[in-house]
Design a protein around this motif. Structure first.
Motif, short mmCIF file in Angstrom:
data_model
loop_
_atom_site.label_atom_id
_atom_site.label_comp_id
_atom_site.label_asym_id
_atom_site.label_seq_id
_atom_site.Cartn_x
_atom_site.Cartn_y
_atom_site.Cartn_z
N GLN A 288 10.40 48.46 38.74
CA GLN A 288 10.09 49.87 38.45
C GLN A 288 9.05 49.98 37.34
OE1 GLN A 288 13.46 52.37 37.62
NE2 GLN A 288 12.20 54.08 36.90
N ALA A 289 9.26 49.23 36.26
CA ALA A 289 8.32 49.28 35.13
C ALA A 289 6.92 48.84 35.56
CB ALA A 289 8.82 48.42 33.99
N CYS A 290 6.85 47.81 36.38
CA CYS A 290 5.55 47.32 36.86
C CYS A 290 4.85 48.36 37.72
CB CYS A 290 5.75 46.03 37.66
SG CYS A 290 6.38 44.64 36.70
N VAL A 291 5.57 48.95 38.66
CA VAL A 291 4.98 49.94 39.56
C VAL A 291 4.51 51.16 38.76
CG1 VAL A 291 5.47 51.55 41.45
CG2 VAL A 291 6.29 49.18 41.58
N GLU A 292 5.29 51.58 37.78
CA GLU A 292 4.93 52.76 36.99
C GLU A 292 3.68 52.53 36.16
OE1 GLU A 292 9.36 54.81 36.46
OE2 GLU A 292 8.51 53.56 34.85
N LYS A 293 3.39 51.27 35.82
CA LYS A 293 2.18 50.95 35.05
C LYS A 293 0.95 50.79 35.93
CE LYS A 293 4.70 48.27 31.54
NZ LYS A 293 4.91 46.90 31.00
N SER A 294 1.14 50.71 37.24
CA SER A 294 0.08 50.30 38.16
C SER A 294 -0.60 51.48 38.86
CB SER A 294 0.65 49.35 39.21
OG SER A 294 1.21 48.20 38.61
N SER A 295 -1.90 51.31 39.05
CA SER A 295 -2.65 52.28 39.86
C SER A 295 -2.83 51.78 41.29
CB SER A 295 -4.01 52.56 39.23
OG SER A 295 -4.76 51.35 39.12
N VAL A 296 -2.48 50.50 41.51
CA VAL A 296 -2.54 49.91 42.85
C VAL A 296 -1.23 49.19 43.11
CG1 VAL A 296 -3.66 48.21 44.34
CG2 VAL A 296 -5.05 49.62 42.80
#
Length: 400
Positions: A288-296
């Motif tokens: 979740q943390a990774c996805v929330e930081k990502s634009s892709v």
């Protein structure tokens, strides 16, 4: 999506321009499957995919041949090896495509002095997959592979490896080498370049995602920046770390400036621009943390039950689904402002398979010319693409 079709069509057009003047041949090796009822059947998924690629190749002027290994999971390693060896030796074969898995179970196979080790093989079969030994070229003449299929990938002649999965193109050392493992070409293909014979081969699906992102990220992907920094400022989460998709894709993006979170069942790895890797052990380093930081976000989980919750995804993100299953809820994505969603990349993947085949054909041709009697030097053989009439064909400037 229109963008995917347009990109695939442009790549295929360049391939057709080549096949107007040159023969191209691709051999596809498949294996039938043996199920628990003892009845040998073909793998319908691989068979369907092979038929689709075959039709595409036929439309684009490529001779596509299917070579099938009989016997399913009971097919001996030597039968498969013999077929790959035969394909390696046929002069008019420009590329070899293998539909994996050739074996359903990832048993480790021992190879000693270049030959099959029956004792090692039986030991690993008995132990199942408990003993996991990494590939290590330094151990030659005794090699260890995680799976039998890994050995077959290395058995393909590198000059005909259109998938870029052998050790010559696909290793941890290469993944971290910015001078090699980066998609340097921003047009349809490198075929209009004098440097075509030196172009690297990358796994087609990973390369397809990179090419699509270059088209999608019109503001983020900066051609004015130097190589190695063009994806600078872009954070990507890839939910897949396979040899066919996740690993090469992460390296292609990180080596060109992106920050990448590589996610699989074993955990999360942060790959920083330039290829430096750190395993994320902290509790807060969740998917979740990774996805929330990502634009892709790139997903490649072959499961009908896996979903990335839409509430994790930020506005103006780009989502690419590579799996045959939908890893996101498209209807929920559409509610998020500015989201670009690519539901499939198969058309671009197949187009780039053909593109890799053309590169192999050019390289093989130049190598044969270099070795032919009367050739003076490397400089006598120069690959030049003529575009004066809209056609691209190879001119050998050996007399200029």
């Amino acid at each position: 999506m229109a963008l995917v079709k347009e990109l695939a069509d442009s790549i295929r057009e360049s391939v057709r321009n080549y096949t107007q003047y040159h023969d191209l041949s691709l051999v596809a090796i498949t294996a039938s499957r043996s199920f628990t009822n003892g009845k040998i059947q073909v793998d319908q998924g691989a068979d369907t995919y092979s038929e689709w690629i075959g039709r595409t190749c036929e439309e684009d002027g490529i001779d596509y041949q299917t070579w099938r290994v009989g016997g399913g999971t009971n097919a001996t390693a030597q039968q498969i090896q013999n077929m790959i060896t035969k394909a390696n030796s046929v002069k008019d074969v420009h590329g070899i495509l293998v539909y994996y898995p050739l074996y359903n179970k990832p048993y480790i196979l021992g190879v000693e002095n270049g030959k099959w080790s029956a004792q090692q093989q039986q030991k690993q079969i008995k132990n199942g997959c408990e003993e996991r030994l990494l590939k290590n070229k330094s151990l030659w003449p005794v090699l260890r592979y995680k799976t039998r299929d890994d050995y077959f990938r290395d058995s393909i002649d590198p000059s005909r490896d259109v998938e870029g999965l052998g050790q010559n193109y696909h290793s941890r050392k290469l993944f971290r080498d910015q001078s090699i493992y980066m998609d340097r070409y921003d047009g349809v293909s490198p075929l209009d370049s004098k440097d075509a014979k030196n172009a690297s081969i990358f796994p087609c699906t990973a390369l397809a995602v990179v090419r699509i992102l270059k088209k999608c990220l019109t503001n983020e992907f900066d051609l004015l920046k130097p190589l190695g920094r063009r994806f600078e400022g872009v954070t990507v989460t890839i939910v897949n770390r396979s040899q066919l998709l996740g690993r090469p894709l992460a390296s292609l993006l990180a080596n060109d400036g992106a920050t990448v979170y590589s996610v699989d069942a074993d955990g999360i790895v942060l790959i920083k621009p330039g290829g430096t890797m750190d395993r994320c052990f902290r509790v807060e380093a969740s998917v979740q943390a990774c996805v929330e930081k990502s634009s892709v976000i790139v997903t490649g989980v072959p499961s009908s039950t896996y979903r990335i919750p839409a509430q994790w995804i930020q506005p103006n993100s780009t989502i690419i689904n590579v799996s045959s299953e939908a890893n996101v809820d498209e209807s929920e994505l559409r509610k998020i402002q500015g989201v670009q969603y690519i539901s499939a990349v198969g058309k671009v993947t197949v187009a780039l398979l053909e593109h890799n085949l053309v590169q192999k054909s050019v390289t093989l041709y130049l190598e044969r010319q270099r070795l032919s009697p009367g050739t003076k030097s490397e400089d006598d053989i120069l690959s030049v693409w003529s575009t004066k009439t809209g056609d691209m064909h190879l001119i050998v400037l050996s007399q200029l």
